[in-house]
Design an enzyme around this catalytic site. Structure first.
Site, PDB file in Angstrom:
ATOM      1  N   GLU A  84       0.816  -1.211   0.000  1.00  0.00           N
ATOM      2  CA  GLU A  84       0.000   0.000   0.000  1.00  0.00           C
ATOM      3  C   GLU A  84       0.852   1.264   0.000  1.00  0.00           C
ATOM      4  O   GLU A  84       0.489   2.268  -0.625  1.00  0.00           O
ATOM      5  CB  GLU A  84      -0.944  -0.006   1.205  1.00  0.00           C
ATOM      6  N   HIS A 154     -11.204  -5.831   8.592  1.00  0.00           N
ATOM      7  CA  HIS A 154     -11.920  -5.591   7.339  1.00  0.00           C
ATOM      8  C   HIS A 154     -13.204  -4.803   7.554  1.00  0.00           C
ATOM      9  O   HIS A 154     -14.125  -4.873   6.735  1.00  0.00           O
ATOM     10  CB  HIS A 154     -12.252  -6.916   6.645  1.00  0.00           C
TER      11      HIS A 154
END
Length: 349
Positions: A84, A154
């Protein structure tokens, strides 16, 4: 050295609200299809637009980029390494030399490795160069919020972290029509934008979405329901929850005004103030934890400007100050019953 940028003329129409769109050329889409449609339009209209991220070439985890690699080729729609920080840095570099960079971070929870690149580089790029250079054509898309089974890693809602950073814009849509218009506006805005997509709505939210190229104005909140007695403020998935709570309150004779913030930062404070001055009461709801969440910022902003108009303290109905749970997700989330209870407390104060 001054960067040379070619200006592409888009066929888009800019609107303040979705209700302003008069197009009859519409198609039923859910939220992920509306995102896909927006990306398709931008890639087709702007040859400088590039879409990239983990598994993006194959459609992405939630299929938002499905079919775009086949249509536009791997030079423009491509996978990145599982990094990322690298995705963020790559997007900054592309945008700084004139490309329109559309980066995807698979989950909002995984945006944190890129946090330094986003808040220390992208957000400050224009300011530190005195506007000689910028990476304004950078949009970072990421999924956001609870999904029903995501647990700790998540399900997070990290919007407040980025709303604390001057130089960024943060957007969260509530439905397919808004998702398409706000995404196109975010991509074309000349500031770095974090665009959070509520993953619980990808396949649950459906609407007749205009097929035209259109944008919805950023930093403009929308009053989605008029009311007289109390103002309910939220964004993303919470707008549906607020509507459900308002129906419960309606049976008690309480008229609720509902406002979708849409752009989390910089937000539309005037619309909030106008509403609260009218109703005299306010509830703010979001999935993220309460402490230092957007509810705290909005409460302070409204209280400073509406103190003499308030009939009751501003209330926040939010997630708890704990890591996001798994089996206890229904307890953690602010649901219609929690908001309904807050409405009763406020009107009976």
């Amino acid at each position: 050295m001054q960067l040379l940028r070619k200006v592409y003329r888009f066929g888009s129409t800019k609107h303040r609200f979705a209700s302003d769109i008069k197009s009859t050329n519409r198609q039923k889409m859910n939220l992920f299809q509306a995102i896909n449609n927006a990306l398709d339009i931008e890639l087709g209209a702007n040859p400088k637009a590039l879409l990239f991220g983990e598994d993006v070439k194959f459609g992405g985890v939630f299929r938002c980029s499905q079919g775009l690699n086949e249509k536009y080729g791997t030079d423009r729609v491509f996978n990145t390494p599982l990094c990322e920080q690298g995705i963020g840095a790559f997007g900054i570099g592309l945008a700084s030399v004139g490309y329109t960079a559309i980066a995807e971070i698979q989950f909002g929870d995984y945006i944190f490795p890129a946090f330094d690149q986003i808040v220390n580089e992208a957000a400050k790029f224009r300011y530190r160069s005195g506007d000689q250079f910028n990476c304004g054509s950078l949009t970072i898309r990421s999924t956001w919020g609870a999904v029903g089974h995501g647990a700790l890693y998540h399900s997070q809602s990290p919007e407040a972290y980025f709303a604390h950073t001057p130089g960024l814009k943060v957007v969260v849509p509530r439905d397919p029509i808004q998702a398409k218009g706000l995404l196109l506006a975010s991509i074309r805005d000349k500031n770095p934008v974090i665009f959070f997509e509520p993953k619980a709505l990808y396949r649950n939210a459906e609407d007749e979405v205009p097929l035209d190229d259109y944008e919805l104005e950023l930093s403009k909140a929308e009053v989605v329901q008029q009311g007289k007695h109390i103002t309910l403020i939220g964004y993303g998935t919470q707008i549906r929850v607020l509507k459900e709570a308002a129906k419960l309150a309606e049976k008690d004779g309480v008229s609720c005004e509902i406002i979708d913030l849409q752009t989390i930062y910089p937000y539309d404070g005037q619309t909030l103030v106008d509403s609260v001055k009218k109703t005299g009461r306010c509830i703010i709801s979001h999935e993220a934890p309460q402490t230092c969440g957007m509810g705290a910022e909005l409460s302070a902003y409204i209280q400073e400007r509406c103190f003499l108009h308030l009939e009751a303290p501003i209330k926040r109905v939010t997630g708890y100050d704990t890591p996001f749970p798994l089996v206890h997700e229904p307890i953690y989330l602010p649901d219609k019953f929690k908001i309904y209870e807050a409405i009763k407390q406020s009107v009976n104060y």
